[in-house]
Every structure is written in C-alpha cells, then in structure tokens.
Design a protein around this motif. Sequence first.
Motif, PDB file in Angstrom:
ATOM      1  N   ASP A 232       0.855  -1.186   0.000  1.00  0.00           N
ATOM      2  CA  ASP A 232       0.000   0.000   0.000  1.00  0.00           C
ATOM      3  C   ASP A 232       0.892   1.238   0.000  1.00  0.00           C
ATOM      4  N   THR A 233       0.293   2.414   0.022  1.00  0.00           N
ATOM      5  CA  THR A 233       1.081   3.645  -0.064  1.00  0.00           C
ATOM      6  C   THR A 233       1.968   3.839   1.153  1.00  0.00           C
ATOM      7  N   TRP A 234       1.552   3.351   2.324  1.00  0.00           N
ATOM      8  CA  TRP A 234       2.375   3.497   3.532  1.00  0.00           C
ATOM      9  C   TRP A 234       3.667   2.706   3.373  1.00  0.00           C
ATOM     10  N   VAL A 235       3.565   1.450   2.949  1.00  0.00           N
ATOM     11  CA  VAL A 235       4.759   0.627   2.746  1.00  0.00           C
ATOM     12  C   VAL A 235       5.644   1.260   1.680  1.00  0.00           C
ATOM     13  N   GLY A 236       5.044   1.704   0.588  1.00  0.00           N
ATOM     14  CA  GLY A 236       5.817   2.313  -0.482  1.00  0.00           C
ATOM     15  C   GLY A 236       6.590   3.527  -0.025  1.00  0.00           C
ATOM     16  N   ALA A 237       5.938   4.422   0.733  1.00  0.00           N
ATOM     17  CA  ALA A 237       6.604   5.634   1.208  1.00  0.00           C
ATOM     18  C   ALA A 237       7.637   5.314   2.275  1.00  0.00           C
ATOM     19  N   PHE A 238       7.412   4.268   3.063  1.00  0.00           N
ATOM     20  CA  PHE A 238       8.367   3.912   4.105  1.00  0.00           C
ATOM     21  C   PHE A 238       9.655   3.351   3.512  1.00  0.00           C
ATOM     22  N   LEU A 239       9.563   2.749   2.335  1.00  0.00           N
ATOM     23  CA  LEU A 239      10.732   2.138   1.711  1.00  0.00           C
ATOM     24  C   LEU A 239      11.556   3.125   0.888  1.00  0.00           C
ATOM     25  N   GLY A 240      11.115   4.365   0.781  1.00  0.00           N
ATOM     26  CA  GLY A 240      11.890   5.342   0.023  1.00  0.00           C
ATOM     27  C   GLY A 240      11.022   6.486  -0.454  1.00  0.00           C
ATOM     28  N   LEU A 346       1.722   2.281 -10.340  1.00  0.00           N
ATOM     29  CA  LEU A 346       0.772   1.467  -9.582  1.00  0.00           C
ATOM     30  C   LEU A 346      -0.447   2.290  -9.197  1.00  0.00           C
ATOM     31  N   ALA A 347      -1.569   1.609  -9.048  1.00  0.00           N
ATOM     32  CA  ALA A 347      -2.749   2.196  -8.426  1.00  0.00           C
ATOM     33  C   ALA A 347      -2.912   1.515  -7.075  1.00  0.00           C
ATOM     34  N   LEU A 348      -2.706   2.273  -5.985  1.00  0.00           N
ATOM     35  CA  LEU A 348      -2.665   1.683  -4.653  1.00  0.00           C
ATOM     36  C   LEU A 348      -3.722   2.278  -3.721  1.00  0.00           C
ATOM     37  N   GLU A 349      -4.102   1.489  -2.728  1.00  0.00           N
ATOM     38  CA  GLU A 349      -4.903   2.004  -1.626  1.00  0.00           C
ATOM     39  C   GLU A 349      -3.996   2.787  -0.696  1.00  0.00           C
ATOM     40  N   GLN A 350      -4.598   3.722   0.062  1.00  0.00           N
ATOM     41  CA  GLN A 350      -3.792   4.559   0.952  1.00  0.00           C
ATOM     42  C   GLN A 350      -3.111   3.722   2.036  1.00  0.00           C
ATOM     43  N   GLN A 351      -3.832   2.840   2.703  1.00  0.00           N
ATOM     44  CA  GLN A 351      -3.231   1.977   3.735  1.00  0.00           C
ATOM     45  C   GLN A 351      -4.216   0.869   4.014  1.00  0.00           C
ATOM     46  N   ARG A 352      -3.691  -0.344   4.091  1.00  0.00           N
ATOM     47  CA  ARG A 352      -4.561  -1.468   4.435  1.00  0.00           C
ATOM     48  C   ARG A 352      -3.764  -2.506   5.199  1.00  0.00           C
ATOM     49  N   ASP A 353      -4.410  -3.176   6.143  1.00  0.00           N
ATOM     50  CA  ASP A 353      -3.748  -4.189   6.971  1.00  0.00           C
ATOM     51  C   ASP A 353      -4.087  -5.575   6.453  1.00  0.00           C
TER      52      ASP A 353
END
Length: 353
Positions: A232-240, A346-353
């Motif tokens: 999701d976007t949280w993981v993507g932003a956390f990785l760089g 990518l088309a991603l959701e903002q954050q999902r668990d």
Amino acid sequence: MSHLVVKGLSVTFAGRPPVAALRSVDLEVADGSIVAVLGPSGCGKTTLLRVIAGLQRPGAGRVELDGVELDADGTHLPPEKRGIGLVPQEGALFPHLDVAGNVAFGLRQLDKATRTARIEELLAMVGLEGLGGRRPHEISGGQQQRVALARALAPRPSMVLLDEPFSALDAGLRAEVRAEVTRLLREAGTTAVMVTHDQAEALEMADAVAVMRAGRIIQVGPPAELYREPHDTWVGAFLGDAIAIPGIVDGPTVTGALGPLRLRRPAPAGSTTIFLRPEQLRLLGPEDVAPGGAGVLAEVRAVRFRGHEAAVDLVVDGVELMARWPSAGLPPVGATVRVGVVGDVLALEQQRD
C-alpha cells in the motif's frame, strides 16, 4: 545454516490498556539468508527479535529452528540452549575485557589451545588481527561492532540476530561497516535476522525484507520486489521517496496530474492513488517531445542539492511532486519545464492491513 519458522506469534504487555506488541506474526527465514525486519520505532520489531532469542516468552504462537520447537504451547527453550548469537545495539562489549576476552566469552567450554585458535581465526575473519589485547575504548566504533559480531559467531551459532547494529555509527562509517558485516555473514554462511528502521540498510543488506507496522508484518519479499510492488502507499513511502497523487483508473491506464500513465498491474476502475518513484519523473528536452506534445508542464519550486543528484520540487496543475535528477544541468528555481514518466505505475490504496 538454519531454517527459522515463526508462526502466529503474539505478545501483549500488561498495562492500562494492555499493549499488543506482536499480533499473529508469521515469518520464515531460509538457510543462509539475511532477513531484515524493517519498521518505525514501536512497531514490535525488537520484541520479535527478543522472542526468537528466547529473552521474551510469547503469549501465543510458535518459534521453530531446524525443526526444533523453541517456543510453543508449554515449551520455552532458554536463550543459552538455542544456539543463537545476538549482536545488540552499540555492540555492548564488556569494558573490563580486552578484545580477545570479549570474543572468547562464549568459548569457555573449549580447552585453552582450541579457544586461542578460534579467537585468532575470528579476529582474522573480521580484520582485527593483532588487536586482541586492546580494550573496547581503545578501538573505533566500527571495530567494536566487528568485535561484537565475532563474539556472536564464536560458538558457531545456528543463527545470528542483529538489533539495530549500526545505529550508533556516523553515516559514513555505517555504510562501510554494514558492507563489511554483510560480507562476513555471507562468507560464514550464517543465517541472520536483523531489525532496523533504516530503509537503505535493509534494502542493501538483506535477501528479504519484512516490513512491520503496529505489531504486524505487512509485507515480506526481496528488496527490489517490495520497492517496486509495495502492499500500500504506507509501505511504499516507508521504503523510500515516493510520489502519490490522485488518479482515475480506466482499463490499462490511470490518469492524474501527470496525464495518462500505463498501469503495472490491473486495478479496479474508478478513483485511486497513483504511486511511482521520483526517479521515474524525467525532465524532457526538445528531442523528447513528439508532435502534439509529450509529458506535462511543471513549475520548479525548489532544488535541493545532494551531491551527484538533486531533489527537485515541482508543481504540476496545482499538485506538488518531488523528482530526483542528476545534478548536471538542473533547471533554475521558477522555471517552467516539461516532465514525463518513465515506466509504468501502480494504483494503490492509501493503507490497508
């Protein structure tokens, strides 16, 4: 070499209210691989390491190493019987012992000649020959970290755990030491689990990265896969560094401030978040512009010089973006430039668990 399996691991600390440090965590570490557990402070990564080491009993779940249960219902093998080495933060060397004495700490069961030979072998392996008689305060921070690794490897453990092992080192030394430690672990064929909050560290060192958030492992995979295909976007932003802007999916394309872009994988039609990396945003010259125009116009708001490259803040149709471009030939602040996107998005959701 060792194969680690963690299944359904949960840890809750008492309090008002109780704190769920780990929530049904699953993790598998292959023989001889290096796995980095990456996440922000307080996400549970050090608790996970402590459970694997035997320093923290889980409330539920199991830990298995080479088919032997270390933790399960009614089973808890103490740390000293697990055959697991631990490299704590800042090395934690014994100040009253010299370098050789620190390395020898886990070798007391060996006779003197065998112990001496093993110490010399380890000091040679970590590049510290001739420094066995020095005390920890007489060697550099990077050398101390290599002594801590040698001490962990001394009894030939099945696995080594590293807890934020380079956090006390300055940036330049950190890069040098982590490259050296990676080399040493691979040469020794040692299976390793490292926890860190440093994205560059995890992406550079590990065969696989497990991203944690709020006590859960959100995504596991090879570094390049996670960087390109975040959950999701949280993981993507956390990785760089990342660009995440509103968009509309229509078949194989998604359209937003950067125009129509090709999707890397299918996505449901309708509103979404377009996700790409700053290095995909390219400055277009006259030779790149096809008849009828290509790319979109952007205003340069700021240029932040970083040596060989620069972070360039742009505004496109009212949307703020950040590009990463080579330092040579950067546009001036205030200029209007044409930019395009390299590759798919990518088309991603903002954050999902």
